[in-house]
Every structure is written in structure tokens, then in C-alpha cells.
Design a protein around this motif. Structure first.
Motif, PDB file in Angstrom:
ATOM      1  N   ASP A 123      22.388  44.961  40.455  1.00  0.00           N
ATOM      2  CA  ASP A 123      21.495  45.953  39.836  1.00  0.00           C
ATOM      3  C   ASP A 123      22.098  46.545  38.562  1.00  0.00           C
ATOM      4  OD1 ASP A 123      19.662  45.618  41.935  1.00  0.00           O
ATOM      5  OD2 ASP A 123      20.750  47.084  43.172  1.00  0.00           O
ATOM      6  N   GLY A 124      22.775  45.692  37.797  1.00  0.00           N
ATOM      7  CA  GLY A 124      23.328  46.123  36.522  1.00  0.00           C
ATOM      8  C   GLY A 124      24.652  46.838  36.591  1.00  0.00           C
ATOM      9  N   SER A 125      25.189  47.063  37.810  1.00  0.00           N
ATOM     10  CA  SER A 125      26.462  47.776  37.957  1.00  0.00           C
ATOM     11  C   SER A 125      27.531  46.851  38.532  1.00  0.00           C
ATOM     12  CB  SER A 125      26.290  48.986  38.877  1.00  0.00           C
ATOM     13  OG  SER A 125      25.353  49.898  38.335  1.00  0.00           O
ATOM     14  N   VAL A 126      28.752  47.016  38.046  1.00  0.00           N
ATOM     15  CA  VAL A 126      29.882  46.242  38.569  1.00  0.00           C
ATOM     16  C   VAL A 126      30.285  46.829  39.911  1.00  0.00           C
ATOM     17  CG1 VAL A 126      32.270  45.535  38.205  1.00  0.00           C
ATOM     18  CG2 VAL A 126      30.690  45.643  36.262  1.00  0.00           C
ATOM     19  N   VAL A 127      30.227  46.001  40.957  1.00  0.00           N
ATOM     20  CA  VAL A 127      30.526  46.471  42.312  1.00  0.00           C
ATOM     21  C   VAL A 127      31.824  45.887  42.863  1.00  0.00           C
ATOM     22  CG1 VAL A 127      28.109  46.873  42.879  1.00  0.00           C
ATOM     23  CG2 VAL A 127      29.116  44.625  43.330  1.00  0.00           C
ATOM     24  N   GLY A 128      32.461  45.028  42.103  1.00  0.00           N
ATOM     25  CA  GLY A 128      33.711  44.435  42.564  1.00  0.00           C
ATOM     26  C   GLY A 128      34.298  43.538  41.499  1.00  0.00           C
ATOM     27  N   GLU A 129      35.519  43.082  41.757  1.00  0.00           N
ATOM     28  CA  GLU A 129      36.209  42.218  40.808  1.00  0.00           C
ATOM     29  C   GLU A 129      37.078  41.230  41.562  1.00  0.00           C
ATOM     30  OE1 GLU A 129      37.915  43.515  36.738  1.00  0.00           O
ATOM     31  OE2 GLU A 129      39.669  43.432  38.055  1.00  0.00           O
ATOM     32  N   ILE A 130      37.095  39.988  41.092  1.00  0.00           N
ATOM     33  CA  ILE A 130      37.938  38.946  41.682  1.00  0.00           C
ATOM     34  C   ILE A 130      39.011  38.597  40.665  1.00  0.00           C
ATOM     35  CG2 ILE A 130      37.970  36.628  42.694  1.00  0.00           C
ATOM     36  CD1 ILE A 130      34.955  36.979  43.194  1.00  0.00           C
ATOM     37  N   GLY A 131      40.273  38.680  41.095  1.00  0.00           N
ATOM     38  CA  GLY A 131      41.375  38.539  40.158  1.00  0.00           C
ATOM     39  C   GLY A 131      42.058  37.187  40.182  1.00  0.00           C
ATOM     40  N   VAL A 132      43.136  37.116  39.423  1.00  0.00           N
ATOM     41  CA  VAL A 132      43.911  35.881  39.257  1.00  0.00           C
ATOM     42  C   VAL A 132      44.403  35.362  40.608  1.00  0.00           C
ATOM     43  CG1 VAL A 132      46.006  34.907  38.253  1.00  0.00           C
ATOM     44  CG2 VAL A 132      44.617  36.495  36.929  1.00  0.00           C
ATOM     45  N   GLY A 133      44.219  34.065  40.823  1.00  0.00           N
ATOM     46  CA  GLY A 133      44.702  33.424  42.033  1.00  0.00           C
ATOM     47  C   GLY A 133      43.766  33.527  43.219  1.00  0.00           C
TER      48      GLY A 133
END
Length: 228
Positions: A196-206
Motif C-alpha cells: 500500500d505504498g509503504s515500506v514494511v520490511g527489508e531484505i539484506g545482504v546474504g
């Protein structure tokens, strides 16, 4: 009577010869000569390491490429290899080179030294950056769960089957609700999860992108797009 003669000290390292290095073949002769003269030479024994370089050239021996913060090597390079420390991702993982043979000779340069050499032929640096992207991706894998679960040889079997894909900031990897059919492993940068247009999480390196969904034939629970 026995005579004594002092043992001769080893001769200084010969000037680095870059004339036969394919990756640098397009550089003007004067630029290549300047690089040769400015090289810092490292004579390494097994397990000795070098960090803080912008460009490295393996004169002799073999070296493992690894992140500075982990022990697991990402790849091994040998005589004649040229490695740029940074690719096209701004926040690259700092690298270290660890001697993997009994002895190795390594030439390195800092960023200020290589900038003038590549200014006349920016495509040479572009090619080196592309190669660095692959190495940086392999190094990034060592920072995640795959490195914890698999030894180096098994990890290579997995990563050798993967394709390197570069995403610009904001580029979509999976749309929300899309079937997840590709196994994706983040080598550098990050993937933002958006709803819905908002960042709800992040997946990082590895880390894997939607690992549970790919294993279960599921669908993306959010839009996955490239971070900054």
C-alpha cells in the motif's frame, strides 16, 4: 680458517608488468606505466592478508577473497587476476585478500592512483566494475544463512548455478501477489518490501527473497523492489 660472507638480502620486487593483462589492455601506455610504477607490492605467506585497496593484481600465487568481517572465503583468485574492490553498488562490502598458497605476491593501488589511469578509458573501469559486482555478490552470500549452513565447496555448487542480476533503485523484483518462481539471493544492496505504498520490511545482504514462498510454491506477500 673458515671465511664468512654476509647473506645477500632479497632483491626488491621487480616493477609490475601489466602489459599482458587483458583487463587493462586498452589503457594508454603512459597510464599503464604510471600504474606499474605506483604499485604497492605485498609479499605474503600463507594466511597473511591485505585490506584497504581499490585495485589489486595477483603477480604470483593464490588468494582467497573474503569480507573483512567474516572468515568464510567467497572465491579464490590466482596469478594474473585483476580485482577492483568496488562495483556499481555504492555501499560495497569491504574486502580482504588472504594468501591461500605457501607464498603470494600482490600488487595494490588506492583510489587516488587508479582514477587518472581510468579517466582516459572509462570503459576499462566499467568492465572491472562489472567483474567486481560478481565478486561482491559472492562475498555478500558469505554474510547470510547460506554460508552458515553450507561449507565453501557446497556453497560454490549453489552459487555457480545462479545468474547475476543488477537492479536499479526502485526496480521491481516481484509484484505483490505474484507467483514466486525464482530463488533470489541478495549479493549486495537491499530489497524493500512494500505494501500500500509503504515500506514494511527489508531484505539484506546474504538473505533469500521470499524463501518460504519459493519452497511452498506461494505468492509474494508484498512488492519486492530494489533499495537505494
Amino acid at each position: 680458517t673458515a671465511s664468512w660472507a654476509p647473506v645477500e638480502a632479497p632483491e626488491p620486487a621487480n616493477e609490475v608488468d601489466l602489459s599482458a593483462v587483458d583487463a587493462l589492455a586498452d589503457l594508454p601506455d603512459d597510464a599503464r606505466t604510471e600504474l606499474e610504477r605506483g604499485a604497492t607490492i605485498h609479499r605474503l605467506a600463507r594466511d597473511e592478508e591485505v585490506m584497504g585497496f581499490a585495485l589489486a593484481y595477483v603477480v604470483d600465487g593464490e588468494l582467497d577473497v573474503a569480507a573483512q568481517i567474516v572468515d568464510s572465503p567467497a572465491d579464490r583468485i590466482g596469478q594474473g587476476a585483476v580485482l577492483k574492490a568496488k562495483g556499481t553498488v555504492a555501499e560495497s562490502v569491504p574486502l580482504r585478500l588472504v594468501c591461500a598458497s605457501e607464498h603470494a605476491v600482490l600488487a595494490t593501488w588506492d583510489a587516488a592512483q587508479i582514477e587518472p589511469a581510468f579517466k582516459a578509458c572509462p570503459w576499462v573501469e566499467d568492465d572491472l566494475r562489472a567483474a567486481a559486482n560478481r565478486m561482491q555478490a559472492l562475498v555478500g552470500v558469505t554474510l547470510g544463512p547460506l554460508a552458515d549452513r553450507l561449507d565453501a565447496s557446497l556453497r560454490v555448487q549453489v552459487t555457480s548455478k545462479l545468474e547475476l542480476r543488477e537492479l536499479a533503485e526502485g526496480e521491481i523484483l516481484f509484484e505483490n501477489g505474484e507467483a514466486v518462481r525464482d530463488l533470489c539471493l541478495i549479493g549486495q544492496g537491499s530489497i524493500e518490501l512494500v505494501k500500500d505504498g509503504s515500506v514494511v520490511g527489508e531484505i539484506g545482504v546474504g538473505e533469500f527473497v521470499f524463501a518460504a514462498e519459493i519452497m511452498g510454491g506461494g505468492r509474494a506477500s508484498a512488492t519486492a523492489r530494489a533499495g537505494k
